[in-house]
Design a protein around this motif. Structure first.
Motif, short mmCIF file in Angstrom:
data_model
loop_
_atom_site.label_atom_id
_atom_site.label_comp_id
_atom_site.label_asym_id
_atom_site.label_seq_id
_atom_site.Cartn_x
_atom_site.Cartn_y
_atom_site.Cartn_z
N ILE A 189 0.86 -1.18 0.00
CA ILE A 189 0.00 0.00 0.00
C ILE A 189 0.90 1.23 0.00
O ILE A 189 2.11 1.14 0.22
N VAL A 190 0.31 2.40 -0.26
CA VAL A 190 1.04 3.66 -0.16
C VAL A 190 0.34 4.53 0.87
O VAL A 190 -0.87 4.39 1.12
N VAL A 191 1.09 5.41 1.49
CA VAL A 191 0.58 6.29 2.53
C VAL A 191 0.83 7.74 2.14
O VAL A 191 1.92 8.09 1.69
N ILE A 192 -0.20 8.57 2.31
CA ILE A 192 -0.07 10.02 2.18
C ILE A 192 -0.22 10.60 3.58
O ILE A 192 -1.31 10.56 4.16
N ASP A 193 0.85 11.09 4.13
CA ASP A 193 0.86 11.62 5.51
C ASP A 193 0.84 13.15 5.46
O ASP A 193 1.87 13.78 5.23
N ARG A 194 -0.34 13.72 5.68
CA ARG A 194 -0.46 15.19 5.68
C ARG A 194 -0.38 15.78 7.08
O ARG A 194 -0.47 17.00 7.25
N ALA B 23 4.65 0.29 0.91
CA ALA B 23 5.62 0.31 -0.17
C ALA B 23 6.22 1.69 -0.40
O ALA B 23 7.36 1.81 -0.86
N ALA B 24 5.45 2.73 -0.10
CA ALA B 24 5.95 4.09 -0.34
C ALA B 24 5.13 5.09 0.46
O ALA B 24 3.96 4.84 0.79
N GLN B 25 5.77 6.20 0.79
CA GLN B 25 5.08 7.36 1.36
C GLN B 25 5.19 8.48 0.33
O GLN B 25 6.30 8.87 -0.06
N VAL B 26 4.06 8.94 -0.15
CA VAL B 26 4.06 9.94 -1.22
C VAL B 26 3.37 11.20 -0.74
O VAL B 26 2.68 11.22 0.29
N ALA B 27 3.53 12.25 -1.53
CA ALA B 27 3.02 13.56 -1.11
C ALA B 27 1.66 13.89 -1.70
O ALA B 27 0.89 14.64 -1.10
N ALA C 262 0.08 8.71 -5.77
CA ALA C 262 -0.41 7.46 -5.19
C ALA C 262 -1.24 6.67 -6.20
O ALA C 262 -1.11 5.45 -6.32
N GLN C 263 -2.10 7.37 -6.95
CA GLN C 263 -2.93 6.68 -7.94
C GLN C 263 -2.08 6.11 -9.07
O GLN C 263 -2.41 5.07 -9.64
N ARG C 264 -0.98 6.79 -9.39
CA ARG C 264 -0.08 6.25 -10.40
C ARG C 264 0.47 4.90 -9.97
O ARG C 264 0.56 3.95 -10.75
N LEU C 265 0.83 4.78 -8.69
CA LEU C 265 1.34 3.52 -8.17
C LEU C 265 0.28 2.43 -8.20
O LEU C 265 0.57 1.26 -8.46
N LEU C 266 -0.99 2.82 -7.95
CA LEU C 266 -2.07 1.84 -8.04
C LEU C 266 -2.25 1.36 -9.48
O LEU C 266 -2.43 0.16 -9.73
N ARG C 267 -2.19 2.28 -10.44
CA ARG C 267 -2.36 1.89 -11.84
C ARG C 267 -1.22 1.01 -12.32
O ARG C 267 -1.40 0.16 -13.19
N GLU C 268 -0.04 1.22 -11.78
CA GLU C 268 1.11 0.42 -12.17
C GLU C 268 1.20 -0.90 -11.38
O GLU C 268 2.15 -1.65 -11.55
N PHE D 219 -1.95 -1.63 -3.89
CA PHE D 219 -3.37 -1.96 -4.06
C PHE D 219 -4.28 -1.09 -3.21
O PHE D 219 -5.50 -1.27 -3.25
N GLY D 220 -3.71 -0.15 -2.47
CA GLY D 220 -4.54 0.73 -1.66
C GLY D 220 -3.76 1.95 -1.21
O GLY D 220 -2.53 1.98 -1.26
N ILE D 221 -4.50 2.99 -0.79
CA ILE D 221 -3.91 4.24 -0.33
C ILE D 221 -4.49 4.58 1.04
O ILE D 221 -5.73 4.59 1.20
N VAL D 222 -3.64 4.83 2.00
CA VAL D 222 -4.06 5.34 3.30
C VAL D 222 -3.72 6.83 3.34
O VAL D 222 -2.56 7.21 3.18
N LEU D 223 -4.74 7.67 3.51
CA LEU D 223 -4.53 9.11 3.57
C LEU D 223 -4.74 9.58 5.00
O LEU D 223 -5.85 9.47 5.55
N ILE D 224 -3.68 10.07 5.61
CA ILE D 224 -3.74 10.60 6.98
C ILE D 224 -3.92 12.10 6.90
O ILE D 224 -3.05 12.81 6.37
#
Length: 397
Positions: free
Chosen positions: A58-63, A85-89, A94-100, A104-109
């Motif tokens: 999964i990827v995480v967006i930590d705001r 797998a990654a922390q993105v801004a 994040a959606q690019r990583l899902l498409r590639e 398989f999921g995004i956690v947005l904090i």
């Protein structure tokens, strides 16, 4: 279909010996009865042998960028089923990583998460997932909810304790009504027992039907029906029984290996009636030998019969109720599912192997399988005995 079973020429034994000589001369057909299905079944088991999916990305967006958000990310990554797998801004990244298929999921904090909780207000952590992969996101969603709920409960209990409540009072106040989840029959949602146990009989049913079609169809294609029938003393009973004897024995051995491997080696003990499971497997083999015989007898064409068998057996697992509930299928789809022997065997197996049902629970399915076997074998025998001796039926591809 009763016939002469003498060991000498002109009986069942002569037909079996003739068929064995043919198989020894055709290593491909012999392989279709032996190492090819075993190899595919072994590959199927190996695919699901891990049992439980682990470290799905999964990827995480930590705001928020707080100690609380970092704790949440650490807890997510430490969960057995999740790998951060990654922390993105940005959401776009994040959606690019899902498409590639890198995640398989995004956690947005959200920003202000720690502040809002510290002030006694609620805050939402958002979970986005790729709905194309239900098997992936089912486990991921469960693990993400568990991690977030654990963190939330800890924060709430800490806050109540700071306001003077005891640990017990804080716990009761936070969760006055609890739900206790108890998983029956497959406690860890293990894919080895859920899928491997069902997919392997699904593979075997296709090979059984193909074996019956090939054994009889080769005689029609080569125009050797008179020699085949002569080996049986001119009787169609021993002629057909001798043709099906070797495939029946080969797949009976493979069914036994299937049972021994999963019970004695992998530890999936049959909790219910072992006798009913064994009987179900035997009847499944008989049913598809009968269906294969009926297909080639009805078409008198090896290529066409093989095409019909592929149409019937290849999608059979999809209609069996293992991946999608039978009761939720449209009426036509359910009728087709009920018309397939595999559906009834897998229903029998699922009741007895892990659910521990007594023998009586499988009687109806066993009777249906016996009906499939009996009717198809009789019809196939009648069609062959009336049509296959005509020279016009020979030499077709």
């Amino acid at each position: 279909m009763a016939g002469d079973t003498r060991a000498g020429p002109g009986g069942l034994a002569a037909v079996v010996a003739r068929e064995w000589r043919r198989l020894r001369a055709d290593l491909w057909d012999l392989g279709m009865l032996s190492w090819i299905p075993l190899l595919l079944c072994g590959l199927t088991w190996w695919i699901f042998s891990a049992g439980v999916a682990r470290d799905l990305p999964i990827v995480v967006i930590d705001r928020d960028g707080s100690s609380l958000s970092r704790s949440l990310m650490r807890m997510l990554d430490e969960s057995p089923g999740i790998r951060v797998a990654a922390q993105v801004a940005t959401e776009g990244e994040a959606q690019r990583l899902l498409r590639e298929r890198e995640a398989f999921g995004i956690v947005l904090i959200p920003s202000g998460l720690q502040r809002e909780l510290g002030n006694g207000r609620s805050a939402s952590v958002q979970w986005f997932y790729n709905g194309q992969f239900s098997a992936h996101v089912g486990g991921l969603s469960r693990d993400v909810r568990t991690v977030v709920a654990t963190l939330s409960a800890g924060a709430e209990l800490t806050g109540r304790e700071k306001r003077g409540a005891s640990v017990k009072q804080a716990t009761v106040a936070y969760e006055p009504i609890r739900i206790r989840l108890v998983t029956l029959f497959n406690e860890n949602a293990n894919y080895e027992s859920f899928l491997a146990l069902a997919v392997i009989p699904s593979l075997l049913q296709a090979f059984v039907a193909l074996a019956a079609i090939t054994a009889i169809g080769r005689e029609l294609k080569a125009g050797t029906v008179p020699q085949w029938l002569a080996a049986a003393g001119g009787r169609w009973g021993p002629a057909l029984a001798g043709k099906l004897a070797i495939p029946a024995a080969a797949f009976a051995v493979q069914a036994l290996l299937y049972l021994v491997f999963f019970t004695a080696v992998r530890g999936w003990a049959i909790e219910g009636s072992a006798g009913m499971v064994v009987a179900g497997l035997a009847l499944l083999i008989a049913a598809y030998l009968g269906l294969g015989t009926l297909m080639i007898a009805a078409t008198l064409n090896l290529r066409l019969a093989l095409s019909v068998a592929a149409f019937v057996t290849a999608p059979a697992f999809a209609f069996s109720g293992q991946g999608f509930p039978l009761v939720a299928m449209p009426a036509a789809a359910r009728a087709w599912a009920e018309a397939l022997p595999l559906t009834h065997y897998l229903q029998l197996q699922s009741r007895h192997w892990l659910a521990g049902a007594p023998a009586g629970y499988g009687v109806n399915d066993a009777l249906v399988l016996a009906g499939f076997a009996g009717v198809s074998l009789v019809l196939g025998f009648l069609l062959l005995s009336r049509r296959a001796e005509a020279p016009a039926a020979w030499g077709r591809t």
